[in-house]
Scaffold this active site. Structure first.
Site, PDB file in Angstrom:
ATOM      1  N   LYS A  88       0.831  -1.203   0.000  1.00  0.00           N
ATOM      2  CA  LYS A  88       0.000   0.000   0.000  1.00  0.00           C
ATOM      3  C   LYS A  88       0.866   1.255   0.000  1.00  0.00           C
ATOM      4  O   LYS A  88       1.835   1.353   0.751  1.00  0.00           O
ATOM      5  CB  LYS A  88      -0.934  -0.022   1.216  1.00  0.00           C
ATOM      6  CG  LYS A  88      -1.946   1.126   1.241  1.00  0.00           C
ATOM      7  CD  LYS A  88      -2.932   0.972   2.384  1.00  0.00           C
ATOM      8  CE  LYS A  88      -3.927   2.128   2.410  1.00  0.00           C
ATOM      9  NZ  LYS A  88      -4.936   1.984   3.488  1.00  0.00           N
TER      10      LYS A  88
ATOM     11  N   SER B  86      -9.231   3.330   1.980  1.00  0.00           N
ATOM     12  CA  SER B  86      -8.061   3.755   1.233  1.00  0.00           C
ATOM     13  C   SER B  86      -7.231   2.598   0.672  1.00  0.00           C
ATOM     14  O   SER B  86      -6.293   2.819  -0.102  1.00  0.00           O
ATOM     15  CB  SER B  86      -7.160   4.618   2.118  1.00  0.00           C
ATOM     16  OG  SER B  86      -6.721   3.903   3.260  1.00  0.00           O
TER      17      SER B  86
ATOM     18  N   SER C   6     -10.917   1.485   5.945  1.00  0.00           N
ATOM     19  CA  SER C   6     -10.073   1.391   4.756  1.00  0.00           C
ATOM     20  C   SER C   6      -9.651  -0.017   4.387  1.00  0.00           C
ATOM     21  O   SER C   6      -9.168  -0.254   3.279  1.00  0.00           O
ATOM     22  CB  SER C   6      -8.824   2.260   4.934  1.00  0.00           C
ATOM     23  OG  SER C   6      -9.171   3.626   4.950  1.00  0.00           O
TER      24      SER C   6
END
Length: 536
Positions: A143, A218, A242
């Protein structure tokens, strides 16, 4: 210095469960439809995925070719194949690179992909190295909020578009030590703010199951990469859903562990802000749990981090009789787009198939109190994290309006407001402890809306205006506010083939029980394996 070849490019009629009130318990019955790709058998009172479904999956993969066969394998299964010498790390890397080349252009989930020749050289070197864990030799994209030594870490911000990480973050270092081969990054919204993975550096990530619609965020890049078969497991992080929102929207699994189980970086303040946590994602719960076992564990530099004993060996369990509390839309406090509540309530029949007992739970605390606490504590934390950027006019000019708003909200709160927010959070913790004396898990939808068009976040739901850019994700804060473990599980597809998920939420530190329910759910449904996206 960048690793060899590293570069960063981007492109800018199912039953609804009725209320069960005080003292009136009811065991739910009913079955989901059984497709030709999904057969059930009963084992120890619970539904499990029957072998014909897996055989059908294998036949499809074989018809598509050996590389797609590898792509569709579970990570743990692929690891066993590597152990037996049935496949090489080079073949696994090549399969991943071929899949990325074939579909990432449509989805834009993986960014900063390293040079394929350099990655294949690392894969060849891994063939003669020890295999310390299931991760050894597997390609992993991290990520784009986490540091990977030598790789870019833009955080989706123009401010950091050229930043190169000098060291690994703590959890990433654990993954590297376990043998992961880092190939690039997965896309995020700017600074991870907002459950919609669009940023000015790499552009937007679209949903593999719903082209032109959001993959969530996210950890949207990670969820989309998993759903599209570009990754076997992914790391993610979760402050306000997220790990859960993108998992639900992309038909995969995402786990927010108890806060402290996967420690964050031991820098700056290590006591005050307890909202965000790292966690794993995968296409099945066994792979997810295996990655959690790599990422988790106490670090003495993080005084509130937790000890961790491997959970994978204890994952399979008979969940018959476990009690599930359905919180739904919190008594109407959370507006839901048409069809979301009906779809999620219908999906609860799977718990009955698993032998669980499901009750509808009345709102245990005013939603407005939880929201007030969350809004203040989140803004307070984001002001601490991004305040220095905001204070620099040149950098502030490069920040998105939502990030500026977060910082300014946080700077404006008083000490008394923070204290009140913390008191409300403490009250909610006490309420949850009482709830978990009655229930083994609480369940909510993973989102209040279906995946939406890529242009912007929803400004209203069911006619109710959203007063902030993140209010449409209010359904995730009951778990986030007090650091509860929460697993997002796929709940199938609703109108127009749009995916949706459920959150299974447990008592603080009861991560294993949540994962056991998730494993039983996966064996009963197998959604990621049943519904592979059609990407041409």
């Amino acid at each position: 210095m960048l690793p060899q070849g590293a570069a960063c490019t981007g492109s800018a009629g199912i039953r609804v469960i009725r209320a069960v009130r005080a003292g009136r318990r009811r065991n739910l019955t009913g079955n989901i439809g059984v497709s030709s790709l999904h057969l059930r058998r009963r084992v120890a009172g619970r539904s499990v995925l029957a072998s014909p479904a897996r055989l059908g999956q294998d036949r499809r993969a074989q018809q598509e070719g050996p590389k797609m066969e590898l792509i569709r394998r579970d990570a743990l299964e692929l690891s066993q194949m590597l152990d037996r010498g049935e496949v090489s790390t080079t073949e696994v890397m090549q399969a991943a690179l071929d899949r990325i080349a074939a579909v990432n252009g449509q989805i834009n989930a993986i960014t900063c992909l390293r040079d394929p020749d350099a990655l294949l050289a690392e894969a060849r070197a891994a063939e003669t190295a020890a295999r310390p864990s299931f991760l050894a030799g597997l390609p992993v994209a991290v990520k784009d909020l986490a540091n990977v030594a030598g790789l870019p870490n833009s955080q989706g911000s123009l401010i950091f578009r050229d930043a190169i990480s000098a060291t690994d973050d703590l959890a990433i270092g654990r993954m590297r030590a376990a043998g992961a081969l880092f190939i690039g990054k997965t896309n995020v919204p700017e600074f991870g703010l907002g459950s919609h993975s669009v940023n000015p550096v790499h552009g937007g990530t679209t949903n593999p199951h719903a082209p032109g619609r959001s993959a969530g965020g996210s950890s949207g890049g990670a969820a989309a990469a998993l759903a599209a078969g570009m990754q076997w497991v992914c790391d993610g992080s979760d402050m306000m859903g997220s790990l859960r929102n993108p998992a639900g929207w992309c038909n995969v699994y995402g786990f927010r562990p108890t806060w402290g189980r996967v420690p964050a970086e031991p820098v700056g303040d290590v006591f005050l802000h307890q909202l965000s946590t790292l966690g794993p994602m995968a296409r099945n719960v066994r792979d997810l749990t295996a990655l959690l076992d790599v990422m988790a564990g106490h670090d003495p530099r993080q005084p509130l981090s937790l000890d961790h004993q491997p959970m994978l060996p204890r994952l399979e369990a008979d969940v018959t009789g476990r009690r599930i509390g359905w919180l739904g839309d919190w008594g109407g406090a959370y507006p839901m787009e048409a069809g979301v509540m009906e779809h999620c309530a219908a999906a609860l029949s799977t718990f009955a198939d698993m032998g669980c007992v499901v009750e509808e739970v009345a709102p245990p605390m005013p939603a407005a109190d939880l929201w007030d606490s969350w809004r203040i504590l989140r803004a307070f934390a984001n002001a601490a994290r991004l305040g220095a950027l905001h204070d620099d006019p040149a950098r502030r000019a490069l920040m998105k309006p939502d990030a500026i708003w977060e910082v300014e909200q946080g700077k404006a709160v008083s000490v008394a407001e923070v204290q009140r927010a913390s008191a409300l959070r403490s009250e909610w913790h006490g309420v949850t402890e009482q709830l978990f004396d009655r229930y083994d898990a609480l369940v909510l939808p993973t989102a209040q809306v279906w995946p939406f068009a890529m242009d912007d976040w929803p400004n209203q739901i069911a006619g109710r205006a959203m007063d902030t850019y993140h209010r449409w994700m209010e359904v995730v804060i009951p778990a986030s506010l007090t650091g509860l473990p929460a697993l997002a599980v796929p709940a199938g597809f609703g109108p127009g083939g749009l995916p949706m998920g459920l959150q299974i939420i447990g008592r603080r530190r009861a991560d294993l029980g949540v994962l056991q329910l998730g494993e039983a759910w996966h064996q009963a449904t197998g959604w990621p394996q049943r519904a592979w996206p059609d990407l041409g």
